[in-house]
Structure formats: structure tokens, C-alpha cells
Design a protein around this motif. Structure first.
Motif, mmCIF file in Angstrom:
data_model
loop_
_atom_site.group_PDB
_atom_site.id
_atom_site.type_symbol
_atom_site.label_atom_id
_atom_site.label_comp_id
_atom_site.label_asym_id
_atom_site.label_seq_id
_atom_site.Cartn_x
_atom_site.Cartn_y
_atom_site.Cartn_z
ATOM 1 N N VAL A 163 0.857 -1.185 0.000
ATOM 2 C CA VAL A 163 0.000 0.000 0.000
ATOM 3 C C VAL A 163 0.888 1.228 0.000
ATOM 4 N N VAL A 164 0.549 2.191 -0.834
ATOM 5 C CA VAL A 164 1.238 3.479 -0.871
ATOM 6 C C VAL A 164 0.170 4.554 -0.689
ATOM 7 N N ALA A 165 0.349 5.401 0.295
ATOM 8 C CA ALA A 165 -0.692 6.362 0.642
ATOM 9 C C ALA A 165 -0.092 7.718 0.981
ATOM 10 N N ASP A 166 -0.850 8.767 0.703
ATOM 11 C CA ASP A 166 -0.473 10.103 1.146
ATOM 12 C C ASP A 166 -1.734 10.895 1.449
ATOM 13 N N ARG A 167 -1.560 12.019 2.111
ATOM 14 C CA ARG A 167 -2.695 12.883 2.462
ATOM 15 C C ARG A 167 -2.561 14.229 1.754
ATOM 16 N N GLY A 168 -2.165 14.148 0.510
ATOM 17 C CA GLY A 168 -1.918 15.345 -0.288
ATOM 18 C C GLY A 168 -3.140 15.853 -1.020
ATOM 19 N N ILE A 169 -2.906 16.438 -2.191
ATOM 20 C CA ILE A 169 -3.986 17.132 -2.915
ATOM 21 C C ILE A 169 -4.886 16.170 -3.680
ATOM 22 N N GLY A 170 -4.471 14.932 -3.849
ATOM 23 C CA GLY A 170 -5.303 13.973 -4.578
ATOM 24 C C GLY A 170 -5.107 14.068 -6.077
ATOM 25 N N VAL A 171 -5.585 13.045 -6.786
ATOM 26 C CA VAL A 171 -5.305 12.965 -8.218
ATOM 27 C C VAL A 171 -6.049 14.029 -9.027
ATOM 28 N N LEU A 172 -7.251 14.414 -8.594
ATOM 29 C CA LEU A 172 -8.006 15.402 -9.368
ATOM 30 C C LEU A 172 -7.282 16.744 -9.380
ATOM 31 N N GLU A 173 -6.908 17.235 -8.213
ATOM 32 C CA GLU A 173 -6.228 18.530 -8.159
ATOM 33 C C GLU A 173 -4.852 18.460 -8.808
ATOM 34 N N SER A 174 -4.196 17.315 -8.697
ATOM 35 C CA SER A 174 -2.904 17.164 -9.348
ATOM 36 C C SER A 174 -3.039 17.312 -10.857
ATOM 37 N N LEU A 175 -4.009 16.608 -11.447
ATOM 38 C CA LEU A 175 -4.203 16.709 -12.900
ATOM 39 C C LEU A 175 -4.667 18.101 -13.311
ATOM 40 N N ARG A 176 -5.555 18.702 -12.525
ATOM 41 C CA ARG A 176 -6.112 20.010 -12.882
ATOM 42 C C ARG A 176 -5.061 21.124 -12.853
ATOM 43 N N SER A 177 -3.928 20.850 -12.211
ATOM 44 C CA SER A 177 -2.865 21.856 -12.208
ATOM 45 C C SER A 177 -2.204 21.973 -13.578
ATOM 46 N N CYS A 178 -2.528 21.046 -14.481
ATOM 47 C CA CYS A 178 -2.042 21.100 -15.861
ATOM 48 C C CYS A 178 -3.164 21.578 -16.768
ATOM 49 N N ALA A 179 -2.860 22.521 -17.660
ATOM 50 C CA ALA A 179 -3.889 23.079 -18.546
ATOM 51 C C ALA A 179 -4.557 21.993 -19.396
ATOM 52 N N ASP A 180 -3.821 20.929 -19.714
ATOM 53 C CA ASP A 180 -4.389 19.848 -20.534
ATOM 54 C C ASP A 180 -5.594 19.207 -19.873
ATOM 55 N N TYR A 181 -5.644 19.254 -18.528
ATOM 56 C CA TYR A 181 -6.687 18.531 -17.791
ATOM 57 C C TYR A 181 -7.509 19.449 -16.890
ATOM 58 N N ALA A 182 -7.445 20.758 -17.140
ATOM 59 C CA ALA A 182 -8.135 21.714 -16.273
ATOM 60 C C ALA A 182 -9.646 21.529 -16.291
ATOM 61 N N ARG A 183 -10.164 20.908 -17.350
ATOM 62 C CA ARG A 183 -11.625 20.727 -17.461
ATOM 63 C C ARG A 183 -12.140 19.593 -16.572
ATOM 64 N N ILE A 184 -11.245 18.725 -16.106
ATOM 65 C CA ILE A 184 -11.679 17.558 -15.343
ATOM 66 C C ILE A 184 -12.256 18.008 -14.006
ATOM 67 N N ASN A 185 -13.429 17.493 -13.648
ATOM 68 C CA ASN A 185 -14.013 17.850 -12.354
ATOM 69 C C ASN A 185 -14.584 16.642 -11.616
ATOM 70 N N ASP A 186 -14.184 15.449 -12.033
ATOM 71 C CA ASP A 186 -14.703 14.215 -11.449
ATOM 72 C C ASP A 186 -13.541 13.350 -10.964
ATOM 73 N N HIS A 187 -13.598 12.963 -9.682
ATOM 74 C CA HIS A 187 -12.500 12.181 -9.107
ATOM 75 C C HIS A 187 -12.355 10.821 -9.784
ATOM 76 N N GLY A 188 -13.470 10.219 -10.185
ATOM 77 C CA GLY A 188 -13.402 8.927 -10.857
ATOM 78 C C GLY A 188 -12.701 9.024 -12.200
ATOM 79 N N GLU A 189 -13.045 10.053 -12.970
ATOM 80 C CA GLU A 189 -12.377 10.260 -14.260
ATOM 81 C C GLU A 189 -10.896 10.555 -14.046
ATOM 82 N N ALA A 190 -10.586 11.327 -12.994
ATOM 83 C CA ALA A 190 -9.193 11.651 -12.705
ATOM 84 C C ALA A 190 -8.399 10.392 -12.358
#
Length: 271
Positions: A163-190
Motif C-alpha cells: 500500500v502506498v498512501a499520502d494525504r496530499g492534494i489527490g489525483v483530481l487537483e494534481s491533474l487540474r494543475s495542468c492546462a491539458d486537464y483543467a476541465r476535469i471535475n470528477d474524481h473517478g475520471e481523474a
């Protein structure tokens, strides 16, 4: 507890979390036994949101063989491998990548040796350790809170878990920090995008975003089960030769950060 005690599996954990979210947890929580690593660690991640108690403080949970792991975690150590058999261990990540890789190399080698000791072929054991290393690196690259990271492995007869775990920003916010994925607003899709080769917060055409390929290669031709958790979704892949094509996403109570739980079965392990 007796063998009849219910197991803390992901179904039970999700049920507890949903009940807590609705404010209906008070009172009758059945006694549960921690058997698998993933649900126990994910429980700890949910505890960080205040939704559920920490595993070692849940009076309805028997930690069993995981008790010594939580004692070591509670002791504040940054690195621990069980001295009795070296089949269980954890490593905390730091605020920045270590200048000296010796600690990680030692930990990865301990995980590899633990997998080999229960019968995984040496090549597969090395691939599993490599996948663990990629997930460890991802904490530094994507969480924005690397000091919260935890990497854990356990080898038991016929099964290797990590198991690898962290309490950071999560995958959605990580992807949204890139303009390519700024439209993503669903954690499942992320989650699904994050597991796609070449996708990361650094954008397409970079050397990033390939960290999960070693994981899938390491699990090729094995009976594996993978659960990824971030935000209000989970993504689960299981079966022989797991791949993203077989992924199933589902909505869950909110979890801060990211958790990857992997179980690899080895039918050839010594008994």
C-alpha cells in the motif's frame, strides 16, 4: 477474536464510511478483524478526515498480525521492517526526496526479498519492488504533501500486499494543475486518467506519467487485485493479468489524498 469474526475488507470499510457520513455509525459497530493490509491503511486515511477512528484506536477492530505494524508506526519511526521474518515493513516519505537513496534501496530490497521468500519468482519479485518504487516516487512528484506519505508491504503465505498512501492534494487537483486537464471535475475520471500511460500533471509529451506501467507489467499473468482511492471515488481492477480495460469506478465517502492498495496472489507459494 474467533475465526468467525467478520473481516475488515473493503466492503466493510466502505459500509462503515458511508454510515459515518450519514451520521448513523454510533452504537452497533460489529467486531471486525484486520486481515488485509489495504483496508487497514485506508481506514487510517479516512481517520485523517475525522470520519472514522484510527485503526489502533478503534475498539471494535482487532489488528491481529498488523498490531506490531501500528505499534511501529505510532512510535514515530520513519523506517521499520519486522525483525521476525522480515515479512512486514513500512517507510515514511519526507518533505523532499532524500539525497541519499540508500534507505529506499534497502526498503525496496526488503520488499523484494519478502515476495521471493513466499515463492514469487525472482523476476516477478523484482518487478513488484520496482512498481512499489514508482508509486513511492509518485508521492514526491504529485501529492504536494510528501511528508504525509506512507509505503507499506506485507508477505503472507500465497499473497504479497503493498500500500502506498499520502494525504496530499489527490489525483483530481494534481491533474487540474495542468492546462491539458483543467476541465476535469470528477474524481473517478481523474483516477482513470492518472492510471493511463503518459498522463500526468506535467502534460503530454513529457517523461512523466508512466509510473503505473511497471505495476501492470509486474502483475501480468498474476492474479492481482488493485484498488486506487482519491477524493470521493475508488477505482478497482482485479483478475488475472490486470489492466486498465477492466477498471471499475465507484463513488465513495471523501478521502483526502491518494491510496494505492495492491494484492498479488501466488498459487505456487510454499505452504
Amino acid at each position: 477474536p474467533t475465526d468467525m469474526t467478520a473481516i475488515l475488507d473493503f466492503v466493510a470499510l466502505d459500509g462503515l464510511a458511508f454510515a459515518a457520513e450519514r451520521g448513523k455509525l454510533a452504537g452497533g459497530i460489529p467486531t471486525l478483524r484486520a486481515r488485509d493490509l489495504g483496508p487497514a491503511i485506508e481506514l487510517g486515511q479516512l481517520a485523517a478526515t475525522g470520519l472514522l477512528p484510527e485503526p489502533e484506536r478503534a475498539n471494535w477492530l482487532h489488528l491481529g498480525g498488523l498490531g506490531m505494524l501500528y505499534q511501529a508506526i505510532a512510535s514515530g519511526r520513519t523506517y521499520w521492517v519486522c525483525p521476525n521474518g522480515r515479512c512486514l515493513g513500512f517507510l515514511r516519505t519526507g518533505a523532499r526526496p532524500p539525497a541519499d537513496e540508500a534507505t529506499w534501496v534497502g526498503f525496496g530490497l526488503a520488499a523484494q526479498q519478502a515476495a521471493a521468500a513466499i515463492g514469487f519468482p525472482s523476476k516477478i519479485a523484482a518487478q513488484l519492488a520496482a512498481a512499489l518504487g514508482e508509486l513511492h516516487s509518485n508521492i514526491y512528484e504529485h501529492s504536494d504533501a510528501s511528508a504525509t506519505g506512507l509505503v507499506v508491504f506485507r508477505a503472507v503465505p500465497s499473497r504479497f500486499e503493498f500500500v502506498v498512501a499520502d494525504r496530499g492534494i489527490g489525483v483530481l487537483e494534481s491533474l487540474r494543475s495542468c492546462a491539458d486537464y483543467a476541465r476535469i471535475n470528477d474524481h473517478g475520471e481523474a483516477l482513470r486518467l492518472t492510471l493511463t500511460d503518459g498522463v500526468s500533471r506535467y502534460g503530454a509529451g513529457t517523461s512523466h506519467g508512466h509510473g503505473f506501467r511497471p505495476l501492470f507489467i509486474g502483475l501480468a499473468n498474476l492474479s492481482g487485485s488493485l484498488r486506487f482511492r482519491s477524493g470521493d471515488h475508488s477505482l478497482v481492477i482485479d483478475g488475472s493479468n490486470p489492466s486498465l480495460m477492466a477498471a471499475r469506478t465507484a463513488q465513495k465517502p471523501f478521502l483526502k489524498g491518494f491510496v494505492a492498495s495492491v494484492v498479488c496472489a501466488n498459487t505456487n507459494s510454499p505452504q
